[in-house]
Design an enzyme around this catalytic site. Structure first.
Site, mmCIF file in Angstrom:
data_model
loop_
_atom_site.group_PDB
_atom_site.id
_atom_site.type_symbol
_atom_site.label_atom_id
_atom_site.label_comp_id
_atom_site.label_asym_id
_atom_site.label_seq_id
_atom_site.Cartn_x
_atom_site.Cartn_y
_atom_site.Cartn_z
ATOM 1 N N ASN A 177 35.506 27.197 73.724
ATOM 2 C CA ASN A 177 34.668 28.280 74.250
ATOM 3 C C ASN A 177 33.304 27.668 74.555
ATOM 4 O OD1 ASN A 177 33.104 30.508 74.771
ATOM 5 N ND2 ASN A 177 33.196 31.342 72.689
ATOM 6 N N LYS A 227 30.754 29.002 75.937
ATOM 7 C CA LYS A 227 29.621 29.944 75.899
ATOM 8 C C LYS A 227 28.779 29.747 77.167
ATOM 9 C CE LYS A 227 30.153 29.975 70.966
ATOM 10 N NZ LYS A 227 29.588 30.130 69.633
ATOM 11 N N HIS A 244 34.163 38.667 71.037
ATOM 12 C CA HIS A 244 33.514 37.552 70.326
ATOM 13 C C HIS A 244 32.321 38.093 69.540
ATOM 14 C CE1 HIS A 244 31.210 33.917 69.605
ATOM 15 N NE2 HIS A 244 32.341 33.267 69.750
ATOM 16 N N GLU A 264 29.407 37.121 69.276
ATOM 17 C CA GLU A 264 28.150 37.184 70.038
ATOM 18 C C GLU A 264 28.121 38.410 70.951
ATOM 19 O OE1 GLU A 264 28.494 33.162 71.377
ATOM 20 O OE2 GLU A 264 28.134 32.525 69.313
ATOM 21 N N GLU A 276 36.944 34.563 63.285
ATOM 22 C CA GLU A 276 35.711 33.788 63.353
ATOM 23 C C GLU A 276 34.670 34.413 62.425
ATOM 24 O OE1 GLU A 276 35.304 31.253 67.126
ATOM 25 O OE2 GLU A 276 34.531 33.227 67.601
ATOM 26 N N SER A 287 32.459 26.474 63.480
ATOM 27 C CA SER A 287 32.112 25.097 63.091
ATOM 28 C C SER A 287 33.326 24.187 62.944
ATOM 29 C CB SER A 287 31.255 25.098 61.825
ATOM 30 O OG SER A 287 30.021 25.742 62.065
HETATM 31 P P1 13P Z 1 31.040 26.829 66.887
HETATM 32 O O1 13P Z 1 32.316 26.002 66.960
HETATM 33 O O2 13P Z 1 29.916 26.237 67.660
HETATM 34 O O3 13P Z 1 30.703 27.176 65.477
HETATM 35 O O4 13P Z 1 31.362 28.216 67.635
HETATM 36 C C1 13P Z 1 32.496 28.912 67.283
HETATM 37 C C2 13P Z 1 32.731 29.976 68.277
HETATM 38 O O5 13P Z 1 31.993 30.943 68.350
HETATM 39 C C3 13P Z 1 33.874 29.829 69.185
HETATM 40 O O6 13P Z 1 34.143 31.010 69.862
#
Ligand code: 13P
Length: 238
Positions: free
Chosen positions: A10, A12, A95, A97, A165, A202
């Site tokens: 992902n 982002k 997600h 976010e 997540e 992570s």
């Molecule tokens: P990170 O791998 O940067 O922690 O992000 C996880 C994530 O939100 C994947 O959708």
């Protein structure tokens, strides 16, 4: 039964079109003989160019969000059929976010999941508790509520994917331990049966294999470590 692992990057809000194309062209030979399914959720503008760059490879391109309507006066939104039109095969929905920064509710995520299925996109539905909710002992309740809310009224889940997540593990460098992640995945497994279950938060080349070795973790959803061809291909190759 042997499972085909699903590794999803992902990106982002990272990567321009030339950067996305270069990434896909570099990644393709590195993962060509992988046993895993390789998915990349890229920015909207990079979908069509990434699909073109991925042609003939085993890399599958998708999106990170969408609206639940087929079309309409929704400035700045994007419809599932526009993503399909650009060549996307899947979409990440709910997600953390989206939920926490943009206020998306379970009901909105639910409407999007229904639309994605109707319009032919494979949904990857994310759930996860905050640090405060975990500390308060509410993790199971939160996961169950988010999942049931996001999947309400959907009789046939098809190839829908669920991603666990934990919010406290996203972008922090502090992944859930394999044991913690497996515990929550076992709960999700009870709720969704044989659907593919991903862990995200992570994930990096050092911890991916041991997380995926857990009985109910079928793959990973990778943020930061999916931005480099080297680290992402290491995760894919295990
Ligand atoms: P990170 O791998 O940067 O922690 O992000 C996880 C994530 O939100 C994947 O959708």
């Amino acid at each position: 039964m042997a499972r085909t692992p699903l590794i999803v990057g992902n990106w982002k809000m990272y990567k321009t079109i030339p950067e996305a194309v270069e990434f896909v062209e570099t990644l393709a030979p590195l993962v060509a003989d992988s046993q895993a399914e390789v998915y990349l959720a890229v920015p909207y503008t990079a979908i069509a160019p990434a699909v073109e760059a991925a042609a003939g490879s085993n890399i599958v391109i998708g999106a990170q969000n969408m609206n639940d309507s087929t079309e309409g006066a929704f400035t700045g939104e994007i419809a599932a059929r526009m993503l399909v039109d650009a060549g996307a095969k899947f979409v990440v929905l709910g997600h953390s976010e989206r939920r926490h920064v943009f206020g998306e509710t379970d009901a909105f995520v639910n409407a999007k999941v229904k639309r994605a299925i109707a319009d032919g996109l494979r949904p990857i539905v994310c759930v996860g508790e905050t640090f405060e909710q975990r500390e308060a002992g509410e993790t199971n309740e939160v996961l169950q509520m988010q999942l049931e809310g996001s999947l309400a009224g959907i009789e046939e889940l098809g190839d829908l994917v669920v991603a666990y997540e934990p919010v406290w593990a996203i972008g922090t460098g502090h992944s859930a331990t394999p044991k913690q992640a497996q515990k929550e995945h076992a709960l999700l497994r009870k709720l969704v049966g044989k659907q593919t279950l991903l862990y995200g938060g992570s994930v990096n080349p050092e911890n991916a294999a041991v997380l995926m070795a857990q009985p109910d973790i079928d793959g990973v959803l990778v943020g930061g470590a999916s931005l480099s061809e080297i680290s992402f291909s290491k995760i894919v190759k295990g």
